[in-house]
Design an enzyme around this catalytic site. Sequence first.
Site, short mmCIF file in Angstrom:
data_model
loop_
_atom_site.label_atom_id
_atom_site.label_comp_id
_atom_site.label_asym_id
_atom_site.label_seq_id
_atom_site.Cartn_x
_atom_site.Cartn_y
_atom_site.Cartn_z
N CYS A 2 56.75 48.18 21.34
CA CYS A 2 56.96 49.65 20.68
C CYS A 2 57.04 50.66 21.80
CB CYS A 2 55.51 49.70 19.97
SG CYS A 2 55.30 48.58 18.50
N ARG A 27 63.06 47.76 25.95
CA ARG A 27 61.58 47.21 25.86
C ARG A 27 61.53 46.22 24.92
NH1 ARG A 27 57.27 51.35 27.44
NH2 ARG A 27 55.77 50.32 25.78
N TRP A 73 58.14 47.19 17.30
CA TRP A 73 58.24 45.65 17.56
C TRP A 73 57.23 44.86 16.70
CZ3 TRP A 73 55.18 41.83 19.64
CH2 TRP A 73 55.95 40.60 20.03
N ASN A 98 51.48 53.23 18.92
CA ASN A 98 51.60 51.71 19.63
C ASN A 98 50.28 51.25 19.82
OD1 ASN A 98 54.17 52.36 20.17
ND2 ASN A 98 54.07 52.62 22.60
N GLY A 99 50.30 49.76 19.80
CA GLY A 99 48.95 49.18 19.70
C GLY A 99 48.53 48.58 18.57
N GLU A 484 60.71 27.86 34.99
CA GLU A 484 61.28 28.94 34.97
C GLU A 484 62.59 28.75 34.36
OE1 GLU A 484 60.63 32.20 34.50
OE2 GLU A 484 62.59 33.18 35.24
N LYS A 488 63.87 30.29 30.87
CA LYS A 488 65.26 31.30 30.62
C LYS A 488 66.41 30.76 29.81
CE LYS A 488 64.50 33.98 32.46
NZ LYS A 488 63.31 34.46 33.31
N GLU A 491 64.89 31.56 26.22
CA GLU A 491 64.82 33.02 25.80
C GLU A 491 66.26 33.44 25.29
OE1 GLU A 491 63.27 34.57 29.63
OE2 GLU A 491 62.07 35.86 28.39
N HIS A 507 55.05 9.25 31.68
CA HIS A 507 53.93 9.36 30.85
C HIS A 507 53.88 9.97 29.47
CE1 HIS A 507 51.62 8.01 34.26
NE2 HIS A 507 52.03 9.08 35.27
N LYS A 606 60.65 43.55 26.45
CA LYS A 606 60.80 43.69 28.09
C LYS A 606 59.34 43.82 28.56
CE LYS A 606 62.55 43.60 32.06
NZ LYS A 606 62.92 42.27 32.44
C1 AGP Z 1 60.46 36.97 31.55
O1 AGP Z 1 62.05 36.59 31.38
C2 AGP Z 1 59.93 37.12 30.39
N1 AGP Z 1 60.56 38.17 29.64
C3 AGP Z 1 58.52 37.24 30.04
O2 AGP Z 1 57.95 36.10 30.33
C4 AGP Z 1 57.90 38.23 31.28
O3 AGP Z 1 58.02 37.67 32.76
C5 AGP Z 1 56.25 38.35 30.84
O4 AGP Z 1 56.15 38.98 29.59
C6 AGP Z 1 55.59 38.94 31.83
O5 AGP Z 1 55.98 40.41 31.98
P1 AGP Z 1 55.58 41.32 33.23
O6 AGP Z 1 56.23 40.67 34.55
O7 AGP Z 1 56.25 42.59 32.96
O8 AGP Z 1 54.10 41.35 33.30
#
Ligand code: AGP
Length: 611
Positions: A2, A27, A73, A98-99, A484, A488, A491, A507, A606
Amino acid sequence: MCGIVGAASSRDVTPILIDGLKRLEYRGYDSAGLAVISSEEELDLRRSVGRVVNLEKISGSVSGSIGVAHTRWATHGRPAEHNAHPHTSSSQVAVVHNGIIENHQDLRAIQKEQGFPFSSETDTEVIVHQIDWHMQQGKDLFKAVQSTISELHGAYGLGVVSKQEPGVLIAARSGSPLLIGLGENENFIASDMSALIPVSKRYMVMEDGDIARVTSDSVEIFDASGNPVERKIIVSTLSDDETELEGFAHFMKKEIHEQTRAITETLEGRLGSDSVLELAFGEQAREIFDATKELKIIACGTSYYAASVARYWFEEFGIKCDIEIASEYRYRKHVVNPGTLFLTISQSGETLDTMAALEMAKTLGYSNTLCICNVPESSLVRASDLTIFTHAGREIGVASTKAFTTQLVTLLMVAICLRRRMVGDGRSIDSMETEIVQELRSLPKQIETVLDLEEQIIAMSKHFGTKEHALFLGRGAHFPIAMEGALKLKEISYIHAEAYAAGELKHGPLALIDEDMPVVAVAPNDELLEKLKSNLEEVRARGGKLFVFADVDSGLVTDEETMVINVAPVHSHIAPVLYVVPLQLLAYHVALIKGTDIDKPRNLAKSVTVE
Ligand code: AGP
């Protein structure tokens, strides 16, 4: 996540609000809205699902000199026009929030008895009805908001306007960031200073419990006890320069390709001829590193994977290091050893779980708090004893790329500084430090050689277009790199991907292997290579298809079951920084085939400013 923008001006604020919302789009959000008080003193409300451009299309006739706007959001209630903010009560008051309000159900029950009709499933709607109720009892807007926030449990950043007081904008904050931007004959509020780049350079950060009365020519702030307070005026260094695609199809692709420059900037001024210049991290750095005996690192998502890689470096250098996801850390009991440095890692500096973990840590007796962050004007930076900036430049793609590799580089430099204290007097430089510093210097050029593999990676990505699942394998510090890579792919392509330490395959996950389960592996030429090769044989023996990024000297070659892309030899410490880049490119090109919204993947944000 948000976003809030609000403006009180002598000119029409609608274009300012729309432009501010567009600047907050990065965001992540699912709907948007605005409420402006017209010159006829009517509350004009517009809301729409989807992009801000949809809101813009229906806001052409809206005009007025005061208003609030929001990108939502969804947390309480699905993404829908009736759940989008602003929320209104009796067509008198409009609120953006927001919140999360934790006692919204109790307030809703009372308000229903008072006769307030509900038009949304949100927690926010109780705020606007509560303000309206207090105004009906004779309070002015400021007092009505003040009384309301004393009745809320949870987190909020609020912007409130009412047609009964058409020149006044009220802002309040507790747990969700909110800033007041200062202009000439106009003032603003925003959850993030980037919303205000064209209209304000000077701003004040509201503190928890603050409530502000903002008009076009005045700003008054009061603390939680109702006392007038002054908050420091900060001059913003943000600019528009980094928000252009510059010929790239997506910000993610641009940001992957920017890693050469980004890492150069991360290293800039921090390396001497043979050592890391720890004074470049700030005056306090030496004192903080001297006091550090061990580390606790807290982060979320990709930043957590950066911590996971760094743990291998810290422990190799003899520094005890615990890592944990912020959302788990916050709800556990802790035993803190003397001399433990509490280190948070965050691209945005606004991740609520990480911020809450830091606030909690400050009460637990850690020796100091250090933050590794990319955004100078962020909450985590303000709350930490010391910040080391990653200097990645603004990252707009929701999927982190250059933020991750610059975090790794920063962490390796911190590890080197702490290593000096483990192996010597903390000041002398030994040959190993000099060697790693040379490795770091070579990194930008090495990244270029990996970016040159893009055509081969495009060919590889074609094998993933019809797949629903994928496994990622790595060993040692490359296990978190595999994690990671899997994140990616999940996501941005929406393919279900899981990462395993390759030795763990037998395992359980080996049961998943068949020709429909592509297995991606990273195979640098390190001490675990032979072990990894045995694990890859286990996959081949069961008909699995392998896609491997392997050191040119690894002995791994392309055949019917295996597609190998060769990576030039690289020094062991910096190898994880290098090997993640082809995984980023692979995810990008698979997502391109799938036709997803790469820079703004569904359901994601974001900046994750809710729990
Ligand atoms: C990364 O691709 C993600 N969008 C997500 O995991 C992100 O790294 C996580 O939300 C942490 O965000 P920050 O680094 O802004 O704290």
